[in-house]
Write a protein that holds these residues in place. Structure first.
Motif, short mmCIF file in Angstrom:
data_model
loop_
_atom_site.label_atom_id
_atom_site.label_comp_id
_atom_site.label_asym_id
_atom_site.label_seq_id
_atom_site.Cartn_x
_atom_site.Cartn_y
_atom_site.Cartn_z
N GLU A 236 0.85 -1.20 0.00
CA GLU A 236 0.00 0.00 0.00
C GLU A 236 0.89 1.24 0.00
O GLU A 236 0.65 2.19 -0.75
CB GLU A 236 -0.91 -0.01 1.23
CG GLU A 236 -1.62 1.31 1.52
CD GLU A 236 -2.61 1.73 0.46
OE1 GLU A 236 -2.77 2.94 0.25
OE2 GLU A 236 -3.24 0.84 -0.17
N GLY A 239 2.92 1.81 -3.33
CA GLY A 239 2.24 2.41 -4.48
C GLY A 239 2.25 3.92 -4.46
O GLY A 239 1.67 4.56 -5.36
N THR A 241 1.35 7.70 -3.83
CA THR A 241 0.06 8.39 -3.67
C THR A 241 -1.11 7.57 -4.22
O THR A 241 -2.25 7.77 -3.82
CB THR A 241 0.10 9.76 -4.37
OG1 THR A 241 0.44 9.58 -5.75
CG2 THR A 241 1.14 10.68 -3.72
N GLY A 242 -0.81 6.65 -5.13
CA GLY A 242 -1.88 5.83 -5.69
C GLY A 242 -2.19 4.60 -4.87
O GLY A 242 -3.15 3.87 -5.17
N TYR A 244 -2.26 0.95 -2.95
CA TYR A 244 -2.20 -0.46 -3.35
C TYR A 244 -2.65 -0.66 -4.80
O TYR A 244 -2.08 -1.46 -5.54
CB TYR A 244 -3.09 -1.27 -2.41
CG TYR A 244 -2.64 -2.69 -2.13
CD1 TYR A 244 -1.56 -3.27 -2.78
CD2 TYR A 244 -3.32 -3.45 -1.17
CE1 TYR A 244 -1.17 -4.56 -2.49
CE2 TYR A 244 -2.93 -4.75 -0.87
CZ TYR A 244 -1.85 -5.31 -1.54
OH TYR A 244 -1.46 -6.59 -1.25
N GLN A 245 -3.69 0.06 -5.22
CA GLN A 245 -4.19 -0.09 -6.59
C GLN A 245 -3.11 0.25 -7.60
O GLN A 245 -2.92 -0.45 -8.61
CB GLN A 245 -5.43 0.79 -6.82
CG GLN A 245 -6.07 0.59 -8.19
CD GLN A 245 -6.57 -0.84 -8.39
OE1 GLN A 245 -7.37 -1.33 -7.60
NE2 GLN A 245 -6.09 -1.51 -9.44
N LYS A 246 -2.35 1.33 -7.34
CA LYS A 246 -1.28 1.72 -8.25
C LYS A 246 -0.19 0.66 -8.27
O LYS A 246 0.40 0.37 -9.32
CB LYS A 246 -0.71 3.07 -7.86
CG LYS A 246 0.37 3.57 -8.82
CD LYS A 246 0.90 4.93 -8.43
CE LYS A 246 1.99 5.39 -9.41
NZ LYS A 246 2.55 6.71 -9.02
N ASP A 249 -1.30 -2.04 -10.49
CA ASP A 249 -1.33 -1.63 -11.89
C ASP A 249 0.07 -1.49 -12.50
O ASP A 249 0.27 -1.76 -13.69
CB ASP A 249 -2.08 -0.30 -12.04
CG ASP A 249 -3.56 -0.43 -11.69
OD1 ASP A 249 -4.06 -1.57 -11.68
OD2 ASP A 249 -4.19 0.60 -11.38
N THR A 250 1.04 -1.04 -11.69
CA THR A 250 2.36 -0.74 -12.24
C THR A 250 3.40 -1.83 -12.02
O THR A 250 4.31 -2.01 -12.83
CB THR A 250 2.89 0.58 -11.64
OG1 THR A 250 2.97 0.44 -10.21
CG2 THR A 250 1.99 1.75 -12.00
#
Length: 310
Positions: A236, A239, A241-242, A244-246, A249-250
């Motif tokens: 988390e 990632g 500022t983005g 866990y989702q970032k 994705d990356t």
């Protein structure tokens, strides 16, 4: 709960005895093997002395703990008037069944039975009990008198009241209990450890790196973060500022490539065993197992003192 029974007095049972005695509780120890039972008393006494040296226990509390350690000559003597039993006998369903029947024969109906089992299922173990609602797994991480984690795993017939009672009990004693929502072999911590161990052996077996460098890669890198937070929170933060989702994705695709290249053994190859045993001999050239154990305990104590700081 102040009357504690230690059922099974090997390495884990002796460590549990040390922990409960350090909390000022009356602890009775029993093992079918007389030598193991007496050795457990000696180990528990040594553990209390070490806790004082590590500044985790006062000399006065250690002295009181020594007075609270007793040996039982039979299951009946162990279980009479006991309130909480920490069972640490051998990992075998048949042996557990025999022990559990004796527990129910001699222990008060209000007593709780907690198993240290690292991989067996409580649903199967408690099936021999007339009152299965008071039994659950309370699996520690070695050594229990130093490591705070306790994994609480209820069986299908374990009552909610028992889980809540044991969770509160361990929290009050300074442990960190986690509760599993369903049974799985190995619980949480050992399953995570098993995944890391398999890849550590694979890296060694494939000649990627030495035992020492594989160990160093763990403890000098991710291990430092693991002392503070788990994998989900680590990523988390990873990632940015983005969140866990970032990270998914990356960087997630990179991990998928790692997984495709990793071993999926369900049996340890003999070559990996031989290389691992040979590799760890370098550690023993530096100092003995006992010296490494003392070093480990000192560092664990210091880490916990830091983690307790606000």
């Amino acid at each position: 709960m102040q009357e504690i029974g230690i059922l099974g007095a090997g390495l884990i049972g002796a460590s549990w005895a040390s922990f409960f005695a350090a909390q000022g509780m009356k602890v009775r120890i029993y093992d079918v093997n007389e030598d193991v039972k007496y050795q457990a008393l000696s180990v528990a006494e040594s553990n209390l002395e070490r806790l004082v040296k590590l500044q985790l226990l006062s000399g006065e509390a250690a002295g009181a703990g020594l007075q609270n350690l007793q040996l039982a000559d039979s299951m009946k003597e162990l279980l009479t008037d006991v309130e909480f039993v920490q069972e640490s006998v051998i990992e075998d369903y048949a042996i557990k069944a025999d022990v559990y029947r004796q527990f129910e024969q001699f222990a008060p109906e209000s007593a709780i039975l907690a198993s240290s089992s690292s991989g067996l299922l409580m649903t199967r173990m408690q099936s021999v009990l007339q009152h299965p609602g008071r039994a659950l797994i309370a699996h520690p991480f070695n050594p229990p008198h130093l490591i705070p984690l306790v994994e609480l795993v209820p069986g299908e017939q374990t009552s909610t009241e028992t889980v809540e009672c044991v969770r509160d009990f361990f929290q009050q004693l300074g442990k960190y209990p986690v509760v599993l929502n369903k049974e799985v072999p190995g619980h949480i911590a050992n399953r995570l450890a098993a995944a890391i161990w398999r890849e550590s052996l694979a890296l060694l077996d494939e000649g990627v790196a030495s035992v020492e460098d594989i160990d160093a890669a763990l403890c000098q890198g991710p291990g430092l973060r693991w002392a503070l937070m788990g994998q989900h929170l680590i990523y988390e933060l990873g990632g940015g500022t983005g969140g866990y989702q970032k990270f998914f994705d990356t960087i997630g695709a990179s991990f998928e490539a790692y997984w495709e290249d990793m071993q999926t053994w369900t049996r340890i190859p003999e070559s990996a065993k031989q290389k691992a045993v040979a590799g760890t001999q370098k550690y023993l050239e530096q100092q003995s197992r006992a010296e490494w154990g003392a070093w480990r305990d000192e560092k664990l104590a210091r880490i916990q003192q830091i983690l307790k700081e606000e």
